[in-house]
Design a protein around this motif. Structure first.
Motif, PDB file in Angstrom:
ATOM      1  N   MET A 114       5.064  -1.473  -8.664  1.00 38.93           N
ATOM      2  CA  MET A 114       5.265  -1.673  -9.769  1.00 38.93           C
ATOM      3  C   MET A 114       4.794  -0.480 -10.324  1.00 38.93           C
ATOM      4  N   MET A 115       3.667   0.179  -9.966  1.00 37.17           N
ATOM      5  CA  MET A 115       4.316   0.653 -11.310  1.00 37.17           C
ATOM      6  C   MET A 115       4.199   2.243 -10.905  1.00 37.17           C
ATOM      7  N   CYS A 116       4.575   2.193  -9.374  1.00 31.00           N
ATOM      8  CA  CYS A 116       5.848   3.433  -8.430  1.00 31.00           C
ATOM      9  C   CYS A 116       7.379   3.288 -10.020  1.00 31.00           C
TER      10      CYS A 116
ATOM     11  N   ALA B 279      11.514 -12.532  -5.253  1.00 33.68           N
ATOM     12  CA  ALA B 279      12.082 -11.377  -4.890  1.00 33.68           C
ATOM     13  C   ALA B 279      13.539 -11.096  -4.945  1.00 33.68           C
ATOM     14  N   LEU B 280      14.567 -12.589  -6.403  1.00 34.14           N
ATOM     15  CA  LEU B 280      15.833 -11.656  -6.231  1.00 34.14           C
ATOM     16  C   LEU B 280      15.466 -11.002  -7.650  1.00 34.14           C
ATOM     17  N   CYS B 281      14.530 -10.879  -8.490  1.00 35.69           N
ATOM     18  CA  CYS B 281      14.579 -10.744  -9.979  1.00 35.69           C
ATOM     19  C   CYS B 281      14.347  -9.192  -9.303  1.00 35.69           C
ATOM     20  N   PHE B 282      12.950  -8.764  -7.504  1.00 32.03           N
ATOM     21  CA  PHE B 282      13.212  -7.554  -7.698  1.00 32.03           C
ATOM     22  C   PHE B 282      14.070  -6.602  -6.946  1.00 32.03           C
ATOM     23  N   ALA B 283      15.401  -7.944  -6.641  1.00 25.67           N
ATOM     24  CA  ALA B 283      16.340  -6.756  -5.713  1.00 25.67           C
ATOM     25  C   ALA B 283      17.287  -6.283  -7.111  1.00 25.67           C
ATOM     26  N   LEU B 284      17.675  -7.896  -8.125  1.00 28.20           N
ATOM     27  CA  LEU B 284      18.788  -7.150  -9.449  1.00 28.20           C
ATOM     28  C   LEU B 284      18.047  -5.734 -10.470  1.00 28.20           C
ATOM     29  N   CYS B 285      16.515  -5.644 -10.592  1.00 25.56           N
ATOM     30  CA  CYS B 285      16.343  -4.334 -10.927  1.00 25.56           C
ATOM     31  C   CYS B 285      16.600  -3.490 -10.457  1.00 25.56           C
TER      32      CYS B 285
ATOM     33  N   ARG C 115      19.932  -0.233 -22.312  1.00 23.75           N
ATOM     34  CA  ARG C 115      20.130  -1.902 -22.082  1.00 23.75           C
ATOM     35  C   ARG C 115      19.737  -1.822 -19.942  1.00 23.75           C
ATOM     36  N   ALA C 116      20.637  -0.684 -19.691  1.00 25.50           N
ATOM     37  CA  ALA C 116      20.192  -0.719 -18.259  1.00 25.50           C
ATOM     38  C   ALA C 116      18.364  -0.978 -17.536  1.00 25.50           C
ATOM     39  N   LEU C 117      18.274  -0.292 -18.332  1.00 27.63           N
ATOM     40  CA  LEU C 117      16.510  -0.043 -18.253  1.00 27.63           C
ATOM     41  C   LEU C 117      15.720  -0.733 -18.472  1.00 27.63           C
ATOM     42  N   TYR C 118      15.791  -1.114 -19.984  1.00 25.05           N
ATOM     43  CA  TYR C 118      15.937  -2.367 -20.501  1.00 25.05           C
ATOM     44  C   TYR C 118      16.119  -3.992 -19.477  1.00 25.05           C
ATOM     45  N   PHE C 119      16.830  -4.132 -18.968  1.00 16.93           N
ATOM     46  CA  PHE C 119      17.479  -5.110 -17.656  1.00 16.93           C
ATOM     47  C   PHE C 119      16.477  -5.764 -16.741  1.00 16.93           C
ATOM     48  N   ALA C 120      15.557  -4.026 -16.148  1.00 16.14           N
ATOM     49  CA  ALA C 120      15.708  -3.650 -15.402  1.00 16.14           C
ATOM     50  C   ALA C 120      14.023  -4.363 -15.454  1.00 16.14           C
ATOM     51  N   SER C 121      13.524  -3.927 -16.881  1.00 18.80           N
ATOM     52  CA  SER C 121      11.883  -3.833 -16.721  1.00 18.80           C
ATOM     53  C   SER C 121      11.998  -5.534 -17.135  1.00 18.80           C
ATOM     54  N   LEU C 122      13.158  -5.786 -17.769  1.00 21.15           N
ATOM     55  CA  LEU C 122      12.411  -8.005 -18.119  1.00 21.15           C
ATOM     56  C   LEU C 122      12.872  -7.679 -16.342  1.00 21.15           C
ATOM     57  N   MET C 123      13.558  -8.168 -15.698  1.00 25.27           N
ATOM     58  CA  MET C 123      13.549  -8.080 -13.888  1.00 25.27           C
ATOM     59  C   MET C 123      12.038  -8.412 -13.254  1.00 25.27           C
ATOM     60  N   MET C 124      11.266  -7.461 -13.751  1.00 27.77           N
ATOM     61  CA  MET C 124      10.543  -6.535 -12.895  1.00 27.77           C
ATOM     62  C   MET C 124       9.222  -7.930 -13.555  1.00 27.77           C
ATOM     63  N   LEU C 125       8.877  -7.751 -14.739  1.00 24.94           N
ATOM     64  CA  LEU C 125       8.322  -8.318 -15.663  1.00 24.94           C
ATOM     65  C   LEU C 125       8.300 -10.334 -15.482  1.00 24.94           C
TER      66      LEU C 125
ATOM     67  N   ALA D 258      13.065   2.292  -3.264  1.00 21.85           N
ATOM     68  CA  ALA D 258      12.496   2.529  -1.785  1.00 21.85           C
ATOM     69  C   ALA D 258      11.238   1.250  -2.342  1.00 21.85           C
ATOM     70  N   CYS D 259      10.888   1.648  -3.547  1.00 20.76           N
ATOM     71  CA  CYS D 259       9.295   0.670  -4.158  1.00 20.76           C
ATOM     72  C   CYS D 259       9.486  -0.475  -4.719  1.00 20.76           C
ATOM     73  N   ALA D 260      11.232  -1.228  -4.305  1.00 26.75           N
ATOM     74  CA  ALA D 260      11.930  -2.070  -4.910  1.00 26.75           C
ATOM     75  C   ALA D 260      12.111  -2.999  -3.979  1.00 26.75           C
ATOM     76  N   GLY D 261      12.405  -1.957  -2.926  1.00 24.26           N
ATOM     77  CA  GLY D 261      12.263  -2.827  -1.826  1.00 24.26           C
ATOM     78  C   GLY D 261      11.239  -3.230  -1.108  1.00 24.26           C
ATOM     79  N   ILE D 262      10.647  -2.284  -0.781  1.00 24.46           N
ATOM     80  CA  ILE D 262       9.142  -2.328  -0.889  1.00 24.46           C
ATOM     81  C   ILE D 262       8.766  -3.870  -1.346  1.00 24.46           C
ATOM     82  N   VAL D 263       7.951  -3.917  -2.605  1.00 20.23           N
ATOM     83  CA  VAL D 263       7.944  -5.298  -3.600  1.00 20.23           C
ATOM     84  C   VAL D 263       8.329  -6.128  -2.879  1.00 20.23           C
ATOM     85  N   GLY D 264      10.159  -6.037  -2.759  1.00 26.68           N
ATOM     86  CA  GLY D 264      10.661  -7.392  -2.116  1.00 26.68           C
ATOM     87  C   GLY D 264      10.056  -8.235  -0.907  1.00 26.68           C
ATOM     88  N   ALA D 265       9.479  -7.375  -0.238  1.00 30.79           N
ATOM     89  CA  ALA D 265       9.870  -7.523   1.044  1.00 30.79           C
ATOM     90  C   ALA D 265       7.944  -8.354   0.955  1.00 30.79           C
TER      91      ALA D 265
END
Length: 462
Positions: free
Chosen positions: A108-110, A165-171, A9-19, A76-83
């Protein structure tokens, strides 16, 4: 299924937030530029930059994960994407937005690679199909929810960028706090493009066409709907309806794919797409009901092309090459998805918004002409083919590692290929073109590649 959900569920939640964030960002940028009366060429260029970043991230992501590890690379990539997302609100210069969109796609690919590594290593061989299905559902659900946010918040202010940006922070949270075993280091599998061009040319043509069509849809359909007079809420409903059609059709498509010839299905669905897109391609203005119905029908068939091509190509490629095949298919898809929005954007600028669906109809007819079921000789069809159809996300929201989650791929073969260094280039004998007319006319069996490789080494030895 409950146990699988509890485990992942943790990984599914991360994928959900990213998409959610990714789907909302694509539609928001299209509507924002439409509201500012920017040429459709720029809208297509932004989506092309995103797909270019995804393709580029497939190479850079492997190196980054190998150097600093999965969790650090993901964080690192989540932070860069959010920025980069917030940078769209700080800078209004469109060339800078192209750079930011490329950075978003690359990062996002990373992130996809990290999530899929975890899913692959933690999934039992007998449960990989269910794990893979859960990952696909989370991806499509996130895309749909991203569109529905526009219905609840139709204002195109900076609040939506902050929400992305909030979604990428939560993922970040579920991956950063995980107590699971760190996945093994990644080594990229060689793609061998010349081999696959000879072996599965019709599949690659379908994947390229799917990239042209689906990439243009994600980038320019919000602009098309806006130019048809739809409000922001209606554009969100239209996009959500179309993407939901892509999820809805996967299970009936799987039933058909396992029972009928896949080349014939590809050709049939391409013909249906050409017909379904015709009303929207001819009429410059259509009623709201016709727009939703025709858009839903187009999405039903356009999202069938990539999964059918993937299953069709896997039927004719040995298990030890399927990870490389997946990388080749995704790169081909990314090339099409990078070119499609640019070409369709130019056509929309010159001839009107209806040219988006004229673009769909034209390339669907090209696939009808290109795909020839009678040319398939099945000389290289694997013993366990036809392989069972597994629905795959069509939004480029997966890396080559997703092949390891595919229950059709032997687990030990995948692990061996992903953990071994790339093989050196060795001259091979002529390959038989499985999906071309030349192979249909050939009566001689293909030469053994291993024998050819040994012969080449022997001749090269002093």
């Amino acid at each position: 299924m409950r146990q699988i959900w509890k485990s992942f569920r943790a990984l599914y939640f991360a994928s959900l937030m990213m998409l959610i964030g990714s789907g909302l960002l694509s539609t928001y940028l299209g509507l924002r530029l439409a509201a500012d009366h920017v040429d459709s060429l720029w809208v297509g260029a932004l989506m092309a930059a995103n797909y270019f970043g995804l393709v580029l991230g497939g190479k850079i992501g492997h190196r980054l994960i190998a150097r600093v590890g999965h969790i650090r690379a993901y964080s690192a990539c989540a932070g860069i994407v959010g920025a980069a997302v917030l940078g769209h609100g700080l800078i209004n210069w469109l060339p800078a937005w192209l750079v930011l969109r490329t950075i978003v796609g690359l990062g996002m690919m990373c992130q996809y690679m990290v999530i899929e590594s975890w899913l692959n290593e933690q999934a039992d061989a007998k449960q990989r199909g269910m794990v893979f299905s859960g990952y696909m559902i989370a991806s499509y659900l996130g895309l749909v929810m991203g569109q529905l946010i526009l219905v609840m918040h139709p204002s195109l202010g900076l609040e939506l960028l902050m929400l992305v940006a909030l979604c990428f922070a939560l993922c970040l949270v579920p991956v950063a706090l995980t107590r699971r075993i760190h996945p093994a280091p990644l080594r990229p599998a060689p793609m061998e493009p010349r081999f696959f061009i000879k072996r599965v040319p019709q599949s690659l043509s379908t994947v390229l066409g799917a990239g042209l069509i689906v990439g243009s849809f994600y980038g320019l359909a919000p602009l098309y709907a806006s130019q048809q007079g739809l409000s922001t809420e209606e554009v969100g409903l239209f996009m959500g309806c179309c993407i939901f059609a892509g999820l809805l059709v996967q299970w009936p498509l799987g039933w058909l794919s396992d029972r009928y010839d896949r080349a014939l299905l590809i050709r049939s669905f391409a013909f249906c797409l050409a017909l379904a897109a015709l009303p929207l391609a001819i009429l410059p203005q259509v009623p709201l009901e016709v727009l939703f119905i025709a858009g839903f029908l187009c999405s039903l068939v356009q999202f069938c092309l990539y999964p059918l091509a993937v299953a069709f190509s896997n039927d004719h490629v040995e298990a030890d090459r399927r990870v490389s095949l997946t990388a080749m298919l995704l790169v081909t898809y990314g090339v099409g998805a990078s070119i499609g929005p640019l070409v369709a954007g130019v056509l929309m600028k010159l001839f009107g918004s209806q040219m988006l669906y004229a673009f769909f109809s034209f390339f669907a007819l090209v696939l009808v002409w290109r795909i020839r079921p009678k040319a398939v000789t099945n000389l290289h069809q694997v013993e366990d083919a036809p392989l069972h159809h597994v629905a795959m996300p069509d939004s480029m929201s997966s890396s080559p590692l997703v092949a390891a989650l595919d229950p059709r791929v032997d687990e030990h073969v995948v692990q061996e290929q992903m953990c071994s260094p790339p093989m050196p280039d060795v001259p091979e004998g002529p390959e038989t073109d499985v999906e071309s007319e030349s192979s249909a006319e050939s009566d001689q069996p293909p030469e053994d590649p291993d024998a050819e490789r040994e012969k080449s080494f022997t001749e090269a030895r002093p």
